[in-house]
Design a protein around this motif. Structure first.
Motif, short mmCIF file in Angstrom:
data_model
loop_
_atom_site.label_atom_id
_atom_site.label_comp_id
_atom_site.label_asym_id
_atom_site.label_seq_id
_atom_site.Cartn_x
_atom_site.Cartn_y
_atom_site.Cartn_z
N ASP A 16 -37.22 109.76 -18.31
CA ASP A 16 -37.82 109.60 -16.98
C ASP A 16 -36.79 109.75 -15.85
O ASP A 16 -37.12 110.26 -14.78
N GLN A 17 -35.55 109.31 -16.09
CA GLN A 17 -34.55 109.37 -15.02
C GLN A 17 -34.12 110.81 -14.74
O GLN A 17 -33.83 111.17 -13.60
N SER B 19 -27.39 106.37 -17.24
CA SER B 19 -27.76 107.34 -18.27
C SER B 19 -26.83 108.55 -18.20
O SER B 19 -26.71 109.21 -17.17
N VAL B 20 -26.19 108.80 -19.34
CA VAL B 20 -25.29 109.96 -19.45
C VAL B 20 -26.09 111.24 -19.24
O VAL B 20 -25.73 112.10 -18.43
N ASP C 153 -21.98 104.62 -29.67
CA ASP C 153 -21.75 105.59 -30.75
C ASP C 153 -20.65 105.15 -31.71
O ASP C 153 -20.39 105.81 -32.72
N ILE D 294 -27.66 99.26 -25.85
CA ILE D 294 -28.09 100.56 -25.29
C ILE D 294 -29.34 101.09 -25.99
O ILE D 294 -30.29 101.51 -25.34
C1 UD1 Z 1 -25.75 110.16 -24.70
C2 UD1 Z 1 -25.04 110.65 -25.95
C3 UD1 Z 1 -25.25 109.66 -27.10
C4 UD1 Z 1 -24.82 108.26 -26.65
C5 UD1 Z 1 -25.48 107.87 -25.34
C6 UD1 Z 1 -24.97 106.56 -24.78
C7 UD1 Z 1 -25.13 113.04 -25.72
C8 UD1 Z 1 -25.68 114.33 -26.21
N1 UD1 Z 1 -25.58 111.95 -26.32
O1 UD1 Z 1 -27.14 110.12 -25.00
O2 UD1 Z 1 -24.49 110.10 -28.20
O3 UD1 Z 1 -25.20 107.33 -27.65
O4 UD1 Z 1 -25.25 108.88 -24.35
O5 UD1 Z 1 -23.61 106.62 -24.58
O6 UD1 Z 1 -24.25 113.00 -24.87
N2 UD1 Z 1 -32.74 105.97 -20.65
C9 UD1 Z 1 -33.97 105.82 -20.04
N3 UD1 Z 1 -34.45 106.87 -19.29
C10 UD1 Z 1 -33.77 108.02 -19.12
C11 UD1 Z 1 -32.53 108.16 -19.75
C12 UD1 Z 1 -32.03 107.12 -20.51
O7 UD1 Z 1 -34.63 104.79 -20.18
O8 UD1 Z 1 -34.26 108.92 -18.43
C13 UD1 Z 1 -32.16 104.85 -21.46
C14 UD1 Z 1 -32.02 105.20 -22.92
O9 UD1 Z 1 -33.20 104.94 -23.64
C15 UD1 Z 1 -30.87 104.30 -23.34
C16 UD1 Z 1 -29.99 104.26 -22.09
O10 UD1 Z 1 -30.85 104.64 -21.01
O11 UD1 Z 1 -31.37 103.00 -23.59
C17 UD1 Z 1 -28.79 105.17 -22.15
O12 UD1 Z 1 -29.17 106.47 -22.53
P1 UD1 Z 1 -28.36 107.78 -22.12
O13 UD1 Z 1 -27.04 107.40 -21.56
O14 UD1 Z 1 -29.25 108.64 -21.29
O15 UD1 Z 1 -28.14 108.48 -23.52
P2 UD1 Z 1 -28.21 110.02 -23.84
O16 UD1 Z 1 -27.71 110.81 -22.68
O17 UD1 Z 1 -29.53 110.36 -24.43
#
Ligand code: UD1
Length: 430
Positions: free
Chosen positions: A125-126, A163-164, A305, A327
């Protein structure tokens, strides 16, 4: 099915060379198609995830040329299709980076919605909120995210959580928007910085990556570049914990020690000696391991990770350790497998409580995801007897030549497919 057969008990010793960061590589490959000129990327890890993304990029029309194992050239001038096939997104969630890249360049992208995965539901969503803020429409059509805009317009975006993926996706699209974008509450992971540096080397104007406020001034065009990806901090950390768990002595080369600080601090807490050099770290585990408490957090906190790998080491540490996952909701699937190897470990909510045991014993276990698989290998290397890790296809997503590197450190590990090959391994190692 490919598996690892491991005879545990050898302390790992020697030197190991770390590959480029998988998570940086995935975003950089997507960003590479944003120019019509040829981009040369070095230190590209040769792992399944990056290879699948390279196929996805080719599938939409880009030209991909493998120069050698760690170098690849990408040219995005021949892209004919902004719609990515579900086959790819099914294999790697990170193909969602093509959303930001295609939207930035062509103002239009169609990418299937990534499903859940083995470590829990992972909403995006973000990412979508960011695209909308840049003036794009976003709708879900037949299972795909369709996003488009006449023009992208810079905006002020506040992420609801760190969020990464969202930080990088928005950064890519905003690089080619009109005007200025500010991303607040941005992720600070080293690979966010690496992607920003890569985009800047193509002519983008991004400032503040590595802090929680990123400022982007959109440019009209990006140009060619030659760029070397940062070392993989998670691969490095995995070898560091493998050294700890087997009571070994390993020099981990081609790393940025600063990126490993959270991991290093925990290794020291549990009784290892860690020596830092310019681009390597040496882990010496000559004493019995001690308990610790650890909670996963966004960078610079302890990485999610690296959570399964530390847990594997702590199963053999003296005392009661507590591992809290903050996370992802479902990242303890490997716990039952470790219990089958004799670990005393139970999960309550988002916490694993580990009572250290003197030793683990080999068993047949199954990898449920990439890092869980790595943790089972660490456990197998430290256990008495033979461990068979099934489903190593997950491990191959993110570790280049894993078994070859481990063997060079003295581990007894082989890739096997059939029961007959397992039998042969058993006979050989006794
Ligand atoms: C990336 C990494 C993954 C790592 C993670 C956290 C890549 C390809 N993958 O995953 O290996 O474990 O960062 O360091 O780089 N969230 C939301 N909405 C969003 C986006 C995220 O609710 O739109 C939540 C996720 O469910 C999670 C948290 O935010 O609980 C962090 O997620 P995020 O940092 O986005 O992880 P990824 O980018 O998917």
């Amino acid at each position: 099915m490919e598996r690892y057969a491991i005879k545990g008990g050898n302390p790992l010793a020697g030197e190991v060379e770390i590959a480029g960061a998988k998570n940086a590589a995935l975003a950089i490959l997507a960003a590479a198609i944003m120019t019509d000129e040829t981009v040369l990327i070095e230190n590209m890890p040769d792992v399944r995830d990056t290879n699948v993304l390279l196929e996805a990029i080719q599938e939409i029309g880009a030209i991909v040329e493998r120069v050698d194992k760690s170098r690849v050239k990408v040219n995005g001038s021949t892209i004919t299709n902004v719609s990515v096939d579900y086959e790819f997104i099914k294999k790697i969630r990170a193909s969602y980076y093509l959303l930001g890249a295609l939207l930035g360049k062509y103002k239009h992208a169609e990418v299937p919605l990534p499903g859940g995965c083995n470590i829990g539901s992972r909403p995006i969503d973000q990412h979508l909120k960011g695209f909308r803020a840049l003036g794009a429409s976003v709708e879900i059509r037949n299972g795909a995210i369709v996003t488009q805009a006449e023009k992208l317009k810079g905006s002020h975006i506040f992420l609801d959580m760190v969020s990464v993926g969202a930080t990088i996706n928005i950064m890519m699209a905003a690089s080619m928007a009109n005007g200025r974008t500010i991303i607040e509450n941005a992720a600070r992971e080293p690979h966010v910085v690496d992607v920003a540096n890569f985009l800047n080397s193509m002519g983008a104007n991004i400032k503040g990556a590595g802090t929680d406020v990123i400022r982007i001034k959109g440019v009209e065009k990006l140009h060619k570049t030659e760029y070397s990806i940062i070392p993989d901090q998670i691969e490095a950390g995995t070898f560091m914990f493998a050294a700890a768990a087997t009571r070994g002595d390993v020099l981990v080369k081609n790393v940025i020690p600063k990126h490993l600080e959270a991991t290093t601090a925990k290794l020291e807490e549990i009784g290892c000696e860690v020596k830092e050099f310019d681009d390597s770290v040496r882990v010496i585990a000559s004493r019995e391991l001690r308990k610790t408490h650890v909670k996963t957090l966004p960078y610079p906190g302890y990485p999610t990770d690296m959570q399964p790998q530390i847990a594997a080491a702590l199963t053999m540490a003296k005392g009661t350790s507590i591992v809290t996952e903050s996370i992802f909701e479902n990242r303890f699937k490997y716990v039952d497998e470790l219990a089958r190897m004799g670990a005393n470990i139970k999960v309550e909510g988002n916490t694993a409580i580990i009572d250290g045991v003197d030793r683990l014993t080999g068993a047949r276990v199954s990898a449920s995801d990439l890092r869980a698989g790595a943790a089972l290998v660490i456990a197998g290397l430290s256990a008495e007897g033979i461990t068979i890790v099934d489903d190593i296809v997950y491990i191959q997503r993110g570790y280049e030549d894993f078994e070859i590197k481990l063997r060079s450190l003295g581990a007894e590990i082989e890739k096997v497919s059939t029961e007959k090959e397992i039998q042969k391994f058993r006979l050989r190692v006794g």
